[in-house]
Motif scaffolding. Sequence first.
Motif, PDB file in Angstrom:
ATOM      1  N   PHE A  26      49.735  34.736  32.953  1.00 21.50           N
ATOM      2  CA  PHE A  26      49.825  33.307  32.692  1.00 21.50           C
ATOM      3  C   PHE A  26      48.686  32.806  31.812  1.00 21.50           C
ATOM      4  O   PHE A  26      48.852  31.874  31.045  1.00 21.50           O
ATOM      5  CB  PHE A  26      49.783  32.539  34.016  1.00 21.50           C
ATOM      6  N   VAL A  27      47.494  33.394  31.948  1.00 24.38           N
ATOM      7  CA  VAL A  27      46.335  32.815  31.278  1.00 24.38           C
ATOM      8  C   VAL A  27      45.879  33.636  30.076  1.00 24.38           C
ATOM      9  O   VAL A  27      44.765  33.498  29.612  1.00 24.38           O
ATOM     10  CB  VAL A  27      45.167  32.658  32.285  1.00 24.38           C
ATOM     11  N   ALA A  28      46.747  34.499  29.550  1.00 25.66           N
ATOM     12  CA  ALA A  28      46.365  35.293  28.380  1.00 25.66           C
ATOM     13  C   ALA A  28      46.332  34.424  27.141  1.00 25.66           C
ATOM     14  O   ALA A  28      47.157  33.561  26.938  1.00 25.66           O
ATOM     15  CB  ALA A  28      47.363  36.431  28.179  1.00 25.66           C
ATOM     16  N   SER A  29      45.329  34.656  26.284  1.00 25.44           N
ATOM     17  CA  SER A  29      45.240  33.931  25.019  1.00 25.44           C
ATOM     18  C   SER A  29      44.628  34.855  23.976  1.00 25.44           C
ATOM     19  O   SER A  29      44.017  35.868  24.291  1.00 25.44           O
ATOM     20  CB  SER A  29      44.398  32.669  25.174  1.00 25.44           C
ATOM     21  N   ALA A  30      44.800  34.493  22.712  1.00 22.65           N
ATOM     22  CA  ALA A  30      44.339  35.368  21.634  1.00 22.65           C
ATOM     23  C   ALA A  30      42.817  35.429  21.589  1.00 22.65           C
ATOM     24  O   ALA A  30      42.229  36.496  21.500  1.00 22.65           O
ATOM     25  CB  ALA A  30      44.902  34.872  20.309  1.00 22.65           C
ATOM     26  N   MET A  31      42.167  34.277  21.604  1.00 22.82           N
ATOM     27  CA  MET A  31      40.714  34.233  21.520  1.00 22.82           C
ATOM     28  C   MET A  31      40.139  34.122  22.927  1.00 22.82           C
ATOM     29  O   MET A  31      40.191  33.071  23.548  1.00 22.82           O
ATOM     30  CB  MET A  31      40.281  33.047  20.664  1.00 22.82           C
ATOM     31  N   GLU A  32      39.594  35.227  23.431  1.00 18.57           N
ATOM     32  CA  GLU A  32      39.168  35.268  24.825  1.00 18.57           C
ATOM     33  C   GLU A  32      37.918  34.434  25.080  1.00 18.57           C
ATOM     34  O   GLU A  32      37.548  34.202  26.229  1.00 18.57           O
ATOM     35  CB  GLU A  32      38.914  36.719  25.250  1.00 18.57           C
ATOM     36  N   THR A  33      37.233  33.993  24.028  1.00 21.35           N
ATOM     37  CA  THR A  33      36.026  33.187  24.207  1.00 21.35           C
ATOM     38  C   THR A  33      36.218  31.748  23.737  1.00 21.35           C
ATOM     39  O   THR A  33      35.261  30.986  23.679  1.00 21.35           O
ATOM     40  CB  THR A  33      34.847  33.812  23.428  1.00 21.35           C
ATOM     41  N   GLN A  34      37.437  31.381  23.383  1.00 16.93           N
ATOM     42  CA  GLN A  34      37.685  30.069  22.791  1.00 16.93           C
ATOM     43  C   GLN A  34      37.493  28.949  23.811  1.00 16.93           C
ATOM     44  O   GLN A  34      38.005  29.016  24.927  1.00 16.93           O
ATOM     45  CB  GLN A  34      39.114  29.996  22.239  1.00 16.93           C
ATOM     46  N   VAL A  35      36.742  27.921  23.443  1.00 18.91           N
ATOM     47  CA  VAL A  35      36.610  26.697  24.236  1.00 18.91           C
ATOM     48  C   VAL A  35      36.937  25.519  23.328  1.00 18.91           C
ATOM     49  O   VAL A  35      37.017  25.657  22.105  1.00 18.91           O
ATOM     50  CB  VAL A  35      35.189  26.542  24.833  1.00 18.91           C
ATOM     51  N   LEU A  36      37.139  24.364  23.939  1.00 17.34           N
ATOM     52  CA  LEU A  36      37.468  23.162  23.171  1.00 17.34           C
ATOM     53  C   LEU A  36      36.225  22.316  22.916  1.00 17.34           C
ATOM     54  O   LEU A  36      35.284  22.328  23.715  1.00 17.34           O
ATOM     55  CB  LEU A  36      38.488  22.320  23.945  1.00 17.34           C
ATOM     56  N   PRO A  37      36.210  21.562  21.838  1.00 20.66           N
ATOM     57  CA  PRO A  37      35.114  20.609  21.634  1.00 20.66           C
ATOM     58  C   PRO A  37      35.085  19.568  22.757  1.00 20.66           C
ATOM     59  O   PRO A  37      36.101  19.310  23.409  1.00 20.66           O
ATOM     60  CB  PRO A  37      35.456  19.957  20.281  1.00 20.66           C
ATOM     61  N   GLN A  38      33.940  18.989  22.974  1.00 18.41           N
ATOM     62  CA  GLN A  38      33.795  18.008  24.049  1.00 18.41           C
ATOM     63  C   GLN A  38      34.815  16.873  23.907  1.00 18.41           C
ATOM     64  O   GLN A  38      35.082  16.381  22.819  1.00 18.41           O
ATOM     65  CB  GLN A  38      32.378  17.442  24.055  1.00 18.41           C
ATOM     66  N   SER A  39      35.387  16.485  25.038  1.00 17.50           N
ATOM     67  CA  SER A  39      36.344  15.369  25.147  1.00 17.50           C
ATOM     68  C   SER A  39      37.674  15.632  24.446  1.00 17.50           C
ATOM     69  O   SER A  39      38.444  14.709  24.223  1.00 17.50           O
ATOM     70  CB  SER A  39      35.733  14.068  24.618  1.00 17.50           C
ATOM     71  N   THR A  40      37.957  16.899  24.122  1.00 19.05           N
ATOM     72  CA  THR A  40      39.221  17.250  23.476  1.00 19.05           C
ATOM     73  C   THR A  40      40.175  17.862  24.496  1.00 19.05           C
ATOM     74  O   THR A  40      39.772  18.635  25.358  1.00 19.05           O
ATOM     75  CB  THR A  40      38.983  18.248  22.334  1.00 19.05           C
ATOM     76  N   TRP A  41      41.459  17.503  24.382  1.00 13.62           N
ATOM     77  CA  TRP A  41      42.502  18.029  25.256  1.00 13.62           C
ATOM     78  C   TRP A  41      43.391  18.999  24.472  1.00 13.62           C
ATOM     79  O   TRP A  41      43.604  18.830  23.276  1.00 13.62           O
ATOM     80  CB  TRP A  41      43.395  16.910  25.780  1.00 13.62           C
ATOM     81  N   MET A  42      43.924  19.971  25.172  1.00 19.24           N
ATOM     82  CA  MET A  42      44.978  20.809  24.627  1.00 19.24           C
ATOM     83  C   MET A  42      46.078  20.930  25.675  1.00 19.24           C
ATOM     84  O   MET A  42      45.823  21.314  26.824  1.00 19.24           O
ATOM     85  CB  MET A  42      44.483  22.204  24.257  1.00 19.24           C
ATOM     86  N   PHE A  43      47.292  20.588  25.307  1.00 16.62           N
ATOM     87  CA  PHE A  43      48.446  20.699  26.195  1.00 16.62           C
ATOM     88  C   PHE A  43      49.366  21.786  25.650  1.00 16.62           C
ATOM     89  O   PHE A  43      49.647  21.840  24.454  1.00 16.62           O
ATOM     90  CB  PHE A  43      49.189  19.364  26.289  1.00 16.62           C
TER      91      PHE A  43
END
Length: 404
Positions: free
Chosen positions: A17-34
């Motif tokens: 369920f939680v697999a993603s391409a960039m294993e270290t990717q985080v979002l900028p502060q106050s940014t959402w991803m749906f």
Amino acid sequence: MSNMKKLVFVFGLLTSFVASAMETQVLPQSTWMFDLAYWRSSIDKQWSGDRKGVSLIDENRRYEPGAGLQGILRANPKAEFDFLIIQAMYGITDRLSAAVYLPLVLRSEVNTNLTWEPGDYQTQLGRAYSEDDFWAWAGSLGQPRVPNKWEGGVKLSDMIVALRYQLPDFDWMKEFHFRWATTLNVALPTGSNFDPEEAVSVGTNLWELHAAGDVELHLAADKQFFVDEYGNYRLNIGADVFYSFFRPREYTAGRGVKNPLLNNIAPFVGEKYWVDPGDWISGTVSVDVAPFFGPARASIVSSFDQKKAEALPPMVMLNFSYTRIQTFQSDWQSLSPLWDYDREKFWQPGEKNILRATLNISFLRLGLPIQIYGRYQSGDLIPGRYTRPANIFSAGVRVVAKFW
């Protein structure tokens, strides 16, 4: 108790369920991803100890009391799941992101594919038992014929909450475009167990789906190559090592309410039994390739800044990954040591080998905060041991938003 009880089973459907391409990717502060995704997962075999694909259910040899072989009841089941995976990720700081994963099972289906091989000549019949003869005999004892198909309704699987922290960079890491991160995933027990009274049934908790651990700790790293002045790269090589903990879980033993010959195990295993699935130690290596960056336009996505637009992700990204999962010995605890052993032999220490290919198309550089992607995952190209390989197709859409 008949050996027909072996027709009751659970499937291992590794959905990651939680697999993603960039294993270290985080979002900028106050940014959402749906992220909204559809998953189709199927499984039709399990790996034996010598890495051969065998049926998910043992054959059942039936004998006439005091006489010869009635026949052999075989099953070659295939299970399919349709999932709707809803994900939300939020940048708490520029280095710390939180996420929630909500897996919803839209449909679950098991085709039993039962066959009957006639046994010895029966004097009282003047012939060998046919399949109809066998089920007529079972029916005389109150056991209905097993249907060819079982279907489950809409159900929730275990929800996952996660935290990802991008660890501090040293000067040499910035120079060589290297970064690392740690992720903690915790599953909430919102899924369900299989129905102990059905002849064939599958559950939706993470252990029965073999999707992820109840608690997982990841340590991942990415190394980028061919990086331009805006921070874009043509190639990324990543690695992720993680430990998955599975909690012991309690199950209710069947009393044969619907299937007296199949599921009446409570008299000798007890009203309840416990399963410690055994933990996992795993690792993933991945390659991300950016074959096409596309044009960059100053827009609301980049705060109308052309330089920020140039630093947005490429329009086309390809990801290829390999995951190896080492599983530990399971431990079943009931009032019947023989019954426990019968289950533990299918879940001995073993491994899974999973290959994935993902195509991601991003419209961020064009001013649209949308990404679409498709992924295919194969669990049976590389044989494993004492595990059940799933093949999965998924497609989804991501929306990135900042509200303040």
